[in-house]
Design an enzyme around this catalytic site. Sequence first.
Site, short mmCIF file in Angstrom:
data_model
loop_
_atom_site.label_atom_id
_atom_site.label_comp_id
_atom_site.label_asym_id
_atom_site.label_seq_id
_atom_site.Cartn_x
_atom_site.Cartn_y
_atom_site.Cartn_z
N LYS A 13 -0.88 -1.78 3.15
CA LYS A 13 0.51 -1.94 2.72
C LYS A 13 1.46 -1.91 3.92
O LYS A 13 2.37 -2.71 4.03
CB LYS A 13 0.93 -0.81 1.76
CG LYS A 13 0.09 -0.69 0.52
CD LYS A 13 0.65 0.36 -0.45
CE LYS A 13 0.67 1.78 0.11
NZ LYS A 13 -0.66 2.37 0.34
N ARG A 88 5.23 6.56 -6.45
CA ARG A 88 3.84 6.99 -6.38
C ARG A 88 3.43 7.76 -7.63
O ARG A 88 2.29 8.18 -7.73
CB ARG A 88 3.69 7.91 -5.19
CG ARG A 88 2.79 7.32 -4.07
CD ARG A 88 2.65 8.37 -3.05
NE ARG A 88 1.74 8.23 -2.00
CZ ARG A 88 2.01 7.72 -0.80
NH1 ARG A 88 3.16 7.15 -0.57
NH2 ARG A 88 1.11 7.77 0.14
N ARG A 127 -6.99 4.28 12.16
CA ARG A 127 -5.57 3.93 12.13
C ARG A 127 -4.76 4.74 13.14
O ARG A 127 -4.94 5.94 13.30
CB ARG A 127 -5.04 4.21 10.72
CG ARG A 127 -3.56 3.96 10.57
CD ARG A 127 -3.23 3.64 9.16
NE ARG A 127 -3.22 4.83 8.32
CZ ARG A 127 -2.88 4.79 7.03
NH1 ARG A 127 -2.57 3.64 6.47
NH2 ARG A 127 -2.88 5.88 6.31
N ARG A 159 -2.31 10.19 12.58
CA ARG A 159 -1.69 11.07 11.60
C ARG A 159 -2.62 12.21 11.18
O ARG A 159 -3.80 11.98 10.95
CB ARG A 159 -1.29 10.25 10.37
CG ARG A 159 -0.09 9.39 10.61
CD ARG A 159 0.10 8.36 9.52
NE ARG A 159 -0.08 8.92 8.19
CZ ARG A 159 0.09 8.21 7.08
NH1 ARG A 159 0.47 6.94 7.17
NH2 ARG A 159 -0.10 8.75 5.90
N ARG A 170 -6.57 12.29 -0.66
CA ARG A 170 -5.51 11.29 -0.86
C ARG A 170 -5.99 10.17 -1.78
O ARG A 170 -5.22 9.64 -2.59
CB ARG A 170 -5.04 10.74 0.49
CG ARG A 170 -4.23 11.80 1.25
CD ARG A 170 -3.99 11.41 2.68
NE ARG A 170 -3.19 10.23 2.82
CZ ARG A 170 -3.29 9.38 3.84
NH1 ARG A 170 -4.15 9.60 4.82
NH2 ARG A 170 -2.52 8.33 3.89
#
Length: 223
Positions: A13, A88, A127, A159, A170
């Site tokens: 996204k 969300r 990432r 992160r 998650r």
Amino acid sequence: MVVILLGPPGVGKGTQGARLVDEVGWVRIATGDLLRAARREGTELGKRAQAYMDEGELVPDDLIVAMVREHLEKLDAGTTVLFDGFPRTVPQAVALDAMLPEVGRKVDGVLLFEAPDEVLVKRISGRRSSPEGRVYNVYFDPPKVEGKCDVTGSELIHREDDRPETVERRLEVYRTQTSPLISYYDAAPTRVMRIRGDGEMEEVWAGVTDALAAELGVEVPGA
Ligand code: AMP
């Protein structure tokens, strides 16, 4: 117009959203980026959000909705808003539907990205993100200079919540709390555009631009 990017963590996204900002000039409101900025600045919101984020849990709806409202009110009428990571939960979607008419808008489309969990876990582990929200991947899409953003030169961050211990949680939170939004928007007069998120970045981008042209009449230059 208002378009929502929906899909599990790691599905792309952020990458596709940043490209829509660069190539179509849409304005992206990414709640995760706003929360990380609030944490860096040490604001009250940042402090309240910290523990939830580090555990991979959702930040309470009332905090998120107030933050989004503040950003939405600042936007010029003619801009297209791209929500990334918001809503969300169903209560967030209901709150959004209630607040958009106040600023003369409605949700026009949802880009729903889908990919198997194995792909998501692998993507997330590689990432790295810039503080401005540009996303790289050390395996699939590395920056030109290791550890630095190609555009701004900022130091890239791994992160805290991208670490393997938190990723499973998650994904679970997505399944239980966020995926009910799919039937919410399927039942609404909103275009839900299903995009395969497990291909190469260019293939996913082609899926996005084709869907936007076919469903919303948006022509992306060069696509
Ligand atoms: P993201 O960058 O979108 O993956 O978001 C990172 C984290 O910020 C999430 O795991 C949540 O803890 C929090 N967060 C971001 N957006 C929301 C939202 N709309 N509702 C609740 N929590 C959020």
